[in-house]
Design an enzyme around this catalytic site. Structure first.
Site, PDB file in Angstrom:
ATOM      1  N   ASP A  59       0.959  -1.113   0.348  1.00 40.00           N
ATOM      2  CA  ASP A  59      -0.004   0.222   0.171  1.00 40.00           C
ATOM      3  C   ASP A  59       0.673   1.368   0.217  1.00 40.00           C
ATOM      4  OD1 ASP A  59      -2.359   1.627   0.699  1.00 40.00           O
ATOM      5  OD2 ASP A  59      -1.822   1.941   2.826  1.00 40.00           O
ATOM      6  N   LYS A  61       0.794   3.190  -2.338  1.00 37.20           N
ATOM      7  CA  LYS A  61       0.065   5.040  -2.963  1.00 37.20           C
ATOM      8  C   LYS A  61       0.794   5.244  -4.114  1.00 37.20           C
ATOM      9  CE  LYS A  61      -2.922   5.005   0.425  1.00 37.20           C
ATOM     10  NZ  LYS A  61      -2.393   4.957   1.860  1.00 37.20           N
ATOM     11  N   ASP A  64       2.642  10.057  -9.750  1.00 35.17           N
ATOM     12  CA  ASP A  64       3.353  10.923  -9.560  1.00 35.17           C
ATOM     13  C   ASP A  64       2.908  11.064 -11.430  1.00 35.17           C
ATOM     14  OD1 ASP A  64       5.967  12.137 -10.836  1.00 35.17           O
ATOM     15  OD2 ASP A  64       6.752  11.277  -8.843  1.00 35.17           O
ATOM     16  N   ARG A 211      -6.659  -1.806  14.055  1.00 37.21           N
ATOM     17  CA  ARG A 211      -6.382  -1.814  15.376  1.00 37.21           C
ATOM     18  C   ARG A 211      -7.214  -3.062  16.061  1.00 37.21           C
ATOM     19  NH1 ARG A 211      -6.463   4.481  16.673  1.00 37.21           N
ATOM     20  NH2 ARG A 211      -7.255   3.691  14.137  1.00 37.21           N
TER      21      ARG A 211
END
Length: 232
Positions: A59, A61, A64, A211
């Site tokens: 992950d 992301k 550009d 979590r």
């Protein structure tokens, strides 16, 4: 790939991550490696977790110019991850370039999904900071449609958006959804949460859970509960 629970391994070090994953002596869970862990440990953490038998959602992301993203995805394709992502805001041409870079000479590649709008972005922030005046729901679906047009496999979205994404882009277009909590768990400052069972019902293909599993007193039991509610 079918439905699956992805554990967000948002740890600051390899030691913390491995100490957590060592608790799983049976099934090797699908894990997400985000910026924090990847920037701390580099590609070696991906190789180590793959060697241990974990599927990996990397992950990072990417966002550009198309050529830079294409070259970067080519590098990431060599890590043999199972899924990776980019920002849909980089335009269709960037997403197409990413797909080209990610595809190996033999035609195989990881799943590629797009982030539409970050969950920290609400209507007010989008209008004031980004000067996007359209309703956020319309923007998310437009970005999802662009990702589908570019040939991507799916999007990261709220579980509340998963059903509409499938209506807009088709049932086979994947929805990867964070924001999942147990019904009896602490939702913190979250206003809109969804249980694994609700996410399954609404059509999420993958749920990303952090979590509620990583901070649980018994992480393995929490993970197995997620799987029972969402997959089984």
């Amino acid at each position: 790939m079918g439905k699956d629970v992805i554990i967000a391994c948002d740890f600051a070090s390899k030691a913390d991550c491995l100490n957590f994953l060592d608790k799983f002596t049976g099934k090797k869970p699908f894990v997400k490696i985000g910026m924090e862990l990847f920037y701390a440990e580099g590609p070696e953490i991906v190789r180590e977790l793959k060697a241990r038998g974990h599927k990996i959602f990397l992950d990072l992301k990417l966002h550009d110019i198309p050529n830079t993203v294409k070259k970067s995805m080519n590098v990431l394709s060599r890590l043999d991850v199972d899924m990776t992502n980019l920002h849909a805001a980089g335009t269709i041409s960037m997403m197409e370039a990413a797909l080209e870079g990610l595809t190996r000479p033999d035609g195989t590649r990881p799943l590629l999904i797009a982030v539409t709008q970050l969950t920290s972005t609400d209507q007010e922030r989008m209008e004031k900071d980004l000067l996007i005046k359209e309703p956020i729901d319309k923007v998310v679906m437009h970005y999802a449609s662009n990702a589908a047009k570019a040939g991507l496999d799916g999007v990261v979205c709220s579980p509340l958006e998963a059903g509409k994404v499938h209506e807009t882009c088709g049932k086979s277009f994947l929805t990867v959804t964070p924001g999942v909590r147990f019904a009896d768990g602490d939702i913190g400052d979250q206003k809109r949460v969804m249980t694994p069972a609700e996410a399954k019902k609404i059509g999420s293909d993958y749920i990303v859970v952090g979590r509620p599993i990583t901070a649980a007193e018994d992480p393995v039991a929490a993970y197995e509960r997620c799987v029972a509610e969402f997959v089984d």
